[in-house]
Motif scaffolding. Structure first.
Motif: not given
Length: 123
Positions: A10-27, A65-71
């Protein structure tokens, strides 16, 4: 990075959500794989996979599939809406109830908020 308050996934998920929310990880930006994440943070790969699956279920990230995970393209907006609603429910509503109990007029609360807002912040 991790604490004992909640499960690590859950902490990992929240960290990634926070990065998305702050724009550190983009669409449509690729995120670390579960294997990379597990190796970097020295955690069990199954724990990282559980966090990533939660994020997929919540439409924060998606798999290619075969590439990875994306926002996900709409993730930031959805997260912002969820956090705003949680802010009102968890923070503002209890504060207003306390203010009513103390007979603090809403106008006084608004005035205090305006004192603490940044110049030019019309939001």
């Amino acid at each position: 990075m991790f604490d004992d308050r909640s499960p690590i996934y859950r902490q990992i998920a929240e960290q990634i959500k926070g990065d998305v929310l702050r724009g550190v990880l983009k669409a449509d930006e690729q995120v670390m794989s579960t294997t990379q994440y597990a190796a970097y943070y020295r955690i069990n790969p199954a724990t990282a996979a559980k966090a990533f699956q939660q994020l997929v279920d919540e439409r924060v990230i998606y798999k290619r599939r075969g590439v990875g995970m994306f926002v996900d393209a709409g993730a930031r907006q959805r997260l912002r809406e969820q956090r705003r609603e949680r802010f009102f429910t968890d923070v503002l509503d209890p504060m207003l109830a306390e203010a009513r109990a103390l007979d603090i007029p809403v106008a006084d609360i608004v005035a205090r908020l305006q004192q603490h807002s940044e110049p030019g912040d019309a939001r």
